[in-house]
Design a protein around this motif. Structure first.
Motif, short mmCIF file in Angstrom:
data_model
loop_
_atom_site.label_atom_id
_atom_site.label_comp_id
_atom_site.label_asym_id
_atom_site.label_seq_id
_atom_site.Cartn_x
_atom_site.Cartn_y
_atom_site.Cartn_z
N ARG A 174 -83.64 -47.04 40.12
CA ARG A 174 -82.89 -46.46 39.36
C ARG A 174 -83.78 -44.78 39.89
NH1 ARG A 174 -82.57 -41.73 37.98
NH2 ARG A 174 -83.48 -42.72 36.21
N SER A 224 -83.43 -40.35 40.27
CA SER A 224 -82.70 -39.86 41.22
C SER A 224 -82.83 -39.18 42.92
CB SER A 224 -82.58 -38.18 40.71
OG SER A 224 -82.01 -38.41 39.22
N ARG A 271 -82.16 -36.91 46.36
CA ARG A 271 -81.38 -35.50 46.34
C ARG A 271 -80.82 -35.45 47.90
NH1 ARG A 271 -84.72 -35.12 42.66
NH2 ARG A 271 -83.47 -34.01 40.66
N GLN A 294 -76.85 -26.85 45.14
CA GLN A 294 -77.74 -27.38 45.38
C GLN A 294 -77.16 -28.21 46.84
OE1 GLN A 294 -79.18 -29.12 41.95
NE2 GLN A 294 -77.32 -28.04 41.05
N GLY A 344 -75.89 -30.90 36.54
CA GLY A 344 -75.50 -31.03 35.22
C GLY A 344 -75.88 -29.45 35.41
C1 LIG Z 1 -77.26 -34.25 32.44
C2 LIG Z 1 -78.45 -33.85 34.06
C3 LIG Z 1 -77.94 -32.94 34.35
C4 LIG Z 1 -78.69 -33.27 35.36
N1 LIG Z 1 -78.46 -31.61 36.66
C5 LIG Z 1 -79.53 -31.88 37.70
C6 LIG Z 1 -79.25 -30.91 38.47
O1 LIG Z 1 -77.87 -29.95 38.24
N2 LIG Z 1 -79.63 -30.90 39.58
C7 LIG Z 1 -80.93 -32.20 39.68
O2 LIG Z 1 -81.72 -31.94 40.81
N3 LIG Z 1 -80.97 -32.82 38.60
C8 LIG Z 1 -80.24 -32.88 38.10
N4 LIG Z 1 -80.50 -33.73 37.44
C9 LIG Z 1 -81.34 -35.38 37.52
C10 LIG Z 1 -82.76 -35.22 36.71
O3 LIG Z 1 -83.67 -33.69 37.50
C11 LIG Z 1 -83.42 -36.51 36.91
O4 LIG Z 1 -83.15 -36.87 36.41
C12 LIG Z 1 -84.76 -36.16 36.37
O5 LIG Z 1 -85.89 -35.17 36.64
C13 LIG Z 1 -85.62 -37.53 35.81
O6 LIG Z 1 -86.09 -37.83 37.09
P1 LIG Z 1 -85.07 -39.67 37.48
O7 LIG Z 1 -83.43 -39.83 37.75
O8 LIG Z 1 -85.74 -39.78 39.24
O9 LIG Z 1 -85.92 -40.28 36.92
C14 LIG Z 1 -79.75 -33.68 36.39
C15 LIG Z 1 -79.37 -34.94 35.05
C16 LIG Z 1 -79.34 -35.19 33.83
C17 LIG Z 1 -79.22 -36.39 33.19
#
Ligand SMILES: Cc1cc2nc3c(=O)[nH]c(=O)nc-3n(C[C@H](O)[C@H](O)[C@H](O)COP(=O)(O)O)c2cc1C
Length: 242
Positions: free
Chosen positions: A62, A64, A66, A154, A211
């Motif tokens: 897992r 993130s 985009r 975004q 978020g």
């Molecule tokens: C509560 C929360 C809010 C987040 N909001 C955003 C966001 O608005 N935009 C974005 O690109 N990523 C967002 N993220 C993703 C984080 O940037 C991401 O989880 C972090 O950089 C770690 O990377 P990974 O998820 O690939 O392990 C959010 C994550 C969480 C848990």
């Protein structure tokens, strides 16, 4: 330490000598779900065990995502990940318990979907009704621009096959926990978001939690009365660009 968040943290602490007491008035307990009566429904597939990867691999892979490809999310996949996030897992004494834990089993979080590219579900704005595992159509159309704008512009919400919006019905938790409810509401949503992220990873789908939200714009998109219900988190999902 005097910002509103600092005061919130301080004022909602449980202390041995200062526990809120009193009996709960069961007659005023809010219903743990919301229904758009009369809406056109798409009943989702029964959530059979069908993850393609073991949990260990889901946790390891897992990340993130985009940027999403133009490939549609299958009906089975949308059914599964929606259930994993917000569905009913078991009924005990006539009470539906869900897949994710919830403080007091009060289930304050509602789930909405901006569908763009999902098999057998026309683009539109939907509400998930957990009791019969269905999507209630609120309005057909392309709501990606609205979701994108609400998510601080975004762009991932434009390419996402589906963007989930998680809201909270404040009174469901406040009925029991008063101001401390807000702590639990955010935790509940986080648990649901992680169920969504891990189940999607297990099916080869990508997700990104969001978020950064213009709260009022998201509430307006869902036609919420913010006194009663408000946006907590969004999650973009789809097939990752490889
Ligand atoms: C509560 C929360 C809010 C987040 N909001 C955003 C966001 O608005 N935009 C974005 O690109 N990523 C967002 N993220 C993703 C984080 O940037 C991401 O989880 C972090 O950089 C770690 O990377 P990974 O998820 O690939 O392990 C959010 C994550 C969480 C848990």
């Amino acid at each position: 330490m005097d910002g509103i968040g600092d005061r919130f943290q301080k004022e909602t602490k449980y202390r041995r000598d200062k526990l809120p007491g009193g009996r709960l008035d069961l007659s005023t307990r809010p219903k743990p779900y919301k229904e758009y009566e009369g809406a056109k429904k798409i009943v989702l597939d029964k959530p059979k065990p069908r993850l393609i990867a073991p949990l260990d691999l889901c946790i390891r892979t897992r990340r993130s995502v985009r940027r999403f490809s133009g490939k549609a999310v299958s009906f089975q996949d949308i059914s599964y990940i929606t259930w994993a996030a917000a569905g009913v897992q078991r009924i005990e004494e006539n009470y539906p318990f869900r897949t994710a834990p919830s403080a007091g089993a009060l289930y304050p979080i509602e789930t909405y979907l901006v569908v763009h590219n999902v098999e057998d579900a026309p683009p539109g704005l939907y509400h998930y009704f957990p009791l019969d595992h269905s999507l209630e159509l609120m309005e057909e159309g392309d709501f990606r621009p609205h979701a994108t704008r609400a998510a601080l512009d975004q762009k991932m919400c434009m390419s996402a096959a589906v963007t989930f919006l998680f809201t909270a019905v404040w009174e469901r938790s406040k009925w029991k926990y008063k101001q401390r409810a807000y702590r639990y509401i955010y935790l509940d949503a986080g648990h649901m978001g992680q169920n969504l992220a891990l189940s999607a990873a297990g099916l080869g789908l990508g997700t990104c939690a969001i978020g950064a939200i213009y709260d009022e714009e998201a509430d307006a998109l869902l036609q919420l009365d913010p006194e009663e219900e408000g946006i907590i988190m969004m999650v973009a999902a789809g097939h990752p660009v490889r």
